[in-house]
Scaffold this motif. Structure first.
Motif, mmCIF file in Angstrom:
data_model
loop_
_atom_site.group_PDB
_atom_site.id
_atom_site.type_symbol
_atom_site.label_atom_id
_atom_site.label_comp_id
_atom_site.label_asym_id
_atom_site.label_seq_id
_atom_site.Cartn_x
_atom_site.Cartn_y
_atom_site.Cartn_z
ATOM 1 N N GLU A 248 -2.279 6.177 5.034
ATOM 2 C CA GLU A 248 -2.319 4.794 4.578
ATOM 3 C C GLU A 248 -1.786 3.817 5.623
ATOM 4 O OE1 GLU A 248 -0.485 7.170 3.469
ATOM 5 O OE2 GLU A 248 1.515 6.536 2.841
ATOM 6 N N VAL A 249 -0.895 4.291 6.494
ATOM 7 C CA VAL A 249 -0.371 3.373 7.500
ATOM 8 C C VAL A 249 -1.486 2.972 8.466
ATOM 9 C CG1 VAL A 249 1.316 3.089 9.351
ATOM 10 C CG2 VAL A 249 1.959 4.322 7.291
ATOM 11 N N ALA A 250 -2.254 3.973 8.916
ATOM 12 C CA ALA A 250 -3.366 3.680 9.812
ATOM 13 C C ALA A 250 -4.378 2.748 9.143
ATOM 14 C CB ALA A 250 -4.063 4.973 10.238
ATOM 15 N N LEU A 251 -4.698 3.052 7.886
ATOM 16 C CA LEU A 251 -5.717 2.259 7.199
ATOM 17 C C LEU A 251 -5.251 0.825 6.972
ATOM 18 C CD1 LEU A 251 -7.046 4.925 4.699
ATOM 19 C CD2 LEU A 251 -8.248 3.952 6.656
ATOM 20 N N VAL A 252 -3.982 0.665 6.573
ATOM 21 C CA VAL A 252 -3.462 -0.687 6.351
ATOM 22 C C VAL A 252 -3.493 -1.486 7.642
ATOM 23 C CG1 VAL A 252 -1.315 -1.957 5.995
ATOM 24 C CG2 VAL A 252 -1.990 -0.203 4.383
ATOM 25 N N LEU A 253 -3.076 -0.855 8.725
ATOM 26 C CA LEU A 253 -3.020 -1.575 9.983
ATOM 27 C C LEU A 253 -4.420 -1.956 10.451
ATOM 28 C CD1 LEU A 253 -0.196 0.490 11.580
ATOM 29 C CD2 LEU A 253 -0.104 -1.929 11.090
ATOM 30 N N ILE B 157 0.822 -1.214 0.000
ATOM 31 C CA ILE B 157 0.000 0.000 0.000
ATOM 32 C C ILE B 157 0.856 1.264 0.000
ATOM 33 C CG2 ILE B 157 -1.813 1.276 1.201
ATOM 34 C CD1 ILE B 157 -2.710 -1.383 -0.036
ATOM 35 N N VAL B 158 1.936 1.237 0.747
ATOM 36 C CA VAL B 158 2.795 2.425 0.770
ATOM 37 C C VAL B 158 3.412 2.654 -0.611
ATOM 38 C CG1 VAL B 158 4.922 3.410 1.718
ATOM 39 C CG2 VAL B 158 3.242 2.375 3.241
ATOM 40 N N PHE B 159 3.781 1.566 -1.268
ATOM 41 C CA PHE B 159 4.306 1.703 -2.634
ATOM 42 C C PHE B 159 3.229 2.309 -3.548
ATOM 43 C CE2 PHE B 159 4.774 -0.064 -6.956
ATOM 44 C CZ PHE B 159 5.979 0.529 -7.305
ATOM 45 N N ALA B 160 2.039 1.746 -3.485
ATOM 46 C CA ALA B 160 0.959 2.241 -4.343
ATOM 47 C C ALA B 160 0.667 3.710 -4.057
ATOM 48 C CB ALA B 160 -0.301 1.394 -4.136
ATOM 49 N N MET B 161 0.580 4.062 -2.772
ATOM 50 C CA MET B 161 0.299 5.453 -2.425
ATOM 51 C C MET B 161 1.461 6.354 -2.834
ATOM 52 S SD MET B 161 -2.637 6.090 -1.357
ATOM 53 C CE MET B 161 -2.445 7.742 -0.706
ATOM 54 N N GLY B 162 2.673 5.844 -2.688
ATOM 55 C CA GLY B 162 3.850 6.613 -3.093
ATOM 56 C C GLY B 162 3.778 6.957 -4.567
ATOM 57 N N PRO C 141 1.384 14.614 -0.751
ATOM 58 C CA PRO C 141 2.504 14.267 0.121
ATOM 59 C C PRO C 141 2.617 15.298 1.240
ATOM 60 C CG PRO C 141 3.256 14.654 -2.147
ATOM 61 C CD PRO C 141 1.800 14.922 -2.119
ATOM 62 N N PHE C 142 2.709 14.837 2.466
ATOM 63 C CA PHE C 142 2.690 15.764 3.592
ATOM 64 C C PHE C 142 3.548 15.209 4.712
ATOM 65 C CE2 PHE C 142 0.845 16.769 7.772
ATOM 66 C CZ PHE C 142 0.945 18.148 7.748
ATOM 67 N N CYS C 143 4.344 16.087 5.305
ATOM 68 C CA CYS C 143 5.117 15.687 6.478
ATOM 69 C C CYS C 143 4.827 16.718 7.542
ATOM 70 C CB CYS C 143 6.601 15.656 6.115
ATOM 71 S SG CYS C 143 7.716 16.022 7.464
ATOM 72 N N SER C 144 4.576 16.269 8.773
ATOM 73 C CA SER C 144 4.149 17.232 9.789
ATOM 74 C C SER C 144 5.226 18.289 10.050
ATOM 75 C CB SER C 144 3.759 16.521 11.084
ATOM 76 O OG SER C 144 4.872 15.838 11.594
ATOM 77 N N CYS C 145 6.484 17.992 9.664
ATOM 78 C CA CYS C 145 7.525 19.019 9.855
ATOM 79 C C CYS C 145 7.329 20.180 8.879
ATOM 80 C CB CYS C 145 8.913 18.417 9.711
ATOM 81 S SG CYS C 145 9.201 17.572 8.159
ATOM 82 N N LEU D 152 9.957 6.731 -6.922
ATOM 83 C CA LEU D 152 9.460 7.493 -5.778
ATOM 84 C C LEU D 152 8.627 6.607 -4.850
ATOM 85 C CD1 LEU D 152 8.688 10.769 -7.678
ATOM 86 C CD2 LEU D 152 10.192 10.610 -5.709
ATOM 87 N N GLY D 153 7.901 5.650 -5.439
ATOM 88 C CA GLY D 153 7.136 4.699 -4.628
ATOM 89 C C GLY D 153 8.059 3.853 -3.768
ATOM 90 N N ILE D 154 9.143 3.370 -4.374
ATOM 91 C CA ILE D 154 10.113 2.561 -3.623
ATOM 92 C C ILE D 154 10.737 3.396 -2.512
ATOM 93 C CG2 ILE D 154 12.324 1.341 -3.777
ATOM 94 C CD1 ILE D 154 11.508 0.646 -6.711
ATOM 95 N N GLU D 155 11.047 4.643 -2.856
ATOM 96 C CA GLU D 155 11.592 5.586 -1.884
ATOM 97 C C GLU D 155 10.634 5.742 -0.686
ATOM 98 O OE1 GLU D 155 14.549 6.980 -2.403
ATOM 99 O OE2 GLU D 155 14.418 8.034 -0.475
#
Lengths: 353, 78
Positions: A151-156, A76-81, A116-120, A223-226
């Motif tokens: 996606e991490v929350a949803l996958v889990l 899922i992280v790859f797909a979302m990436g 793409p979002f990072c809380s920082c 970028l997905g792999i990243e």
């Protein structure tokens, strides 16, 4: 002014080999995924203990859930990436600027998941939005949805609890982001921003970073792999710790204890869960395995979801970051509105399920 | 040449500054790398995702740790 994005460099190969590689990966993924239960039983049998003892249960739980979650996350992280490469904060801002409240809040919450979002980067993003004429409430919808519905929350949730709960979380997470942003917008609190932010706002002198050069599909794979590498670097330890905790609860915590503390009958359990969740700061990976085990032991779904949402969506570190642009009063309103939304979801769930 | 890495307190910003410094010293290019953490300055460049990289006042990159090839290209363009 223009800025170039980095295109991660993959070894040069014909495109069809990359596409084939992705397909082959999916097939292998699926085949391995089918073998997880036999694998966990095989590993558990290696331990010199009774499979049906507490310890046996805990071990089987651990060795089934860890690989399962890791595999789901990779996919899922790859797909979302890859999907996120079509989005950027700049494009999202362009889509949202000048949007009316209502429609704007709905779009904003949706884009919060895809951008793409990072809380920082929460502060520059906040200012970038507000200074370009994205209404304050619409900006808040984005800032609430982006960390909460990820996606991490949803996958889990999907992997450990079930797809119904994952879908419900998605729907209500979006709902809270939309409604809370709408309410904040209606309160007309623009005057409660820090002074320097208002100056930038009225100055409207922010230069726009130009369109990036088009990415090829191979760039997007890269970028997905990243993204997979980055997310795994951050969460793997939490997944193992979290599932380890979950396994212990699964194996040892008596059922009636949780029913008493976190069951639906105790009305105060939902507010208590929210109050406990706010100062806790961990990512979805750390909290969800515990959530699953609590549910398995009879804690009420609404209470557990409220706990999880407040841990993920309302965090002290993020508020400290936002303090640079928001006055304390505005932060208090933000927390109050979002917490009320979470409480409502918690109570509603305990009522329905 | 003067390189500024813009971004407050994110891990990627530190990595970016460190990468540029180390690659520059490997290549023997004379650069001064400074980190800019003042939010007002960061946003005045229109940056919405950190880190941003400024070379001699021009924004060349935003949003991620630049890869090695890219940093080398900037440094050799000087």
């Amino acid at each position: 002014m223009s800025a170039e994005t980095s295109h991660p460099v993959l070894p040069a190969r014909p495109d069809w080999q990359w596409h084939l590689g992705v397909v082959a990966f999916l097939v292998v993924w699926w085949l391995v995924y089918q073998q997880l239960i036999p694998f966990s039983e095989w590993v558990t049998a290696l331990f010199p203990i009774d499979r049906h003892s507490h310890t046996g249960e805990a071990i089987a739980f651990f060795f089934y859930d860890v690989p399962k979650v890791m595999m789901l996350l990779t996919l899922i992280v790859f797909a979302m990436g890859v999907v996120r490469t079509w989005f950027s904060p700049e494009k999202t801002r362009a889509l949202l600027s000048g949007k009316r409240e209502g429609v704007g809040n709905v779009m904003s919450a949706g884009l919060g998941i895809l951008t793409p979002f990072c809380s920082c980067s929460a502060v520059p993003l906040f200012i970038g939005f507000v200074s370009a004429g994205v209404p304050l409430g619409v900006t808040f919808s984005f800032l609430i949805a982006a960390p909460m519905v990820n996606e991490v929350a949803l996958v889990l949730l999907f992997g450990l609890v079930g797809w119904q709960v994952a879908v419900t979380y998605l729907a209500f997470g979006l709902g809270i982001a939309i409604v809370a942003g709408f309410v904040i917008g209606k309160l007309r609190l623009e005057g409660w921003l820090q002074d320097w932010v208002r100056d930038i706002h009225s100055g409207a002198n922010t230069p726009v970073v130009g369109e990036d050069e088009p990415l090829t599909m191979i760039n997007r794979y890269a970028l997905g792999i990243e993204a997979v590498r980055e997310i795994f670097g951050k969460v793997w330890i939490w997944i193992i710790l979290g599932i380890g905790m979950g396994a212990l609860i699964h194996g040892y915590v008596p059922e009636d204890l949780m029913v008493r503390i976190m069951g639906a009958e105790a009305w105060w359990s939902v507010p208590a869960a929210v109050v406990m969740g706010v100062p806790m700061y961990t990512n979805a990976a750390g909290v969800i395995p515990i959530v699953e085990a609590l549910l398995g032991k009879g804690a009420a779904l609404g209470t557990v979801l409220a706990f999880m949402m407040s841990v993920i969506a309302l965090s002290l570190p993020e508020m400290i970051i936002l303090r640079q642009v928001l006055t304390l009063r505005l932060i208090a309103v933000f927390v109050g509105v979002v917490a009320s939304g979470i409480l409502a979801v918690g109570f509603l769930f305990n009522l329905i399920f | 040449m003067e390189i500024k890495v813009l971004g407050a307190g994110c891990a990627k910003c530190k990595t970016t500054a460190a990468q540029i410094t180390s690659i520059a010293s490997q290549l023997g290019v004379d650069v001064t790398v400074t980190k800019v953490e003042d939010m007002a300055v960061i946003v005045s460049h229109g940056i919405m995702s950190t880190p941003g990289v400024l070379i001699d006042g021009k924004l060349v990159h935003v949003g991620s740790v630049p890869d090695r090839a890219q940093i080398e290209a900037w440094l050799s363009a000087a």
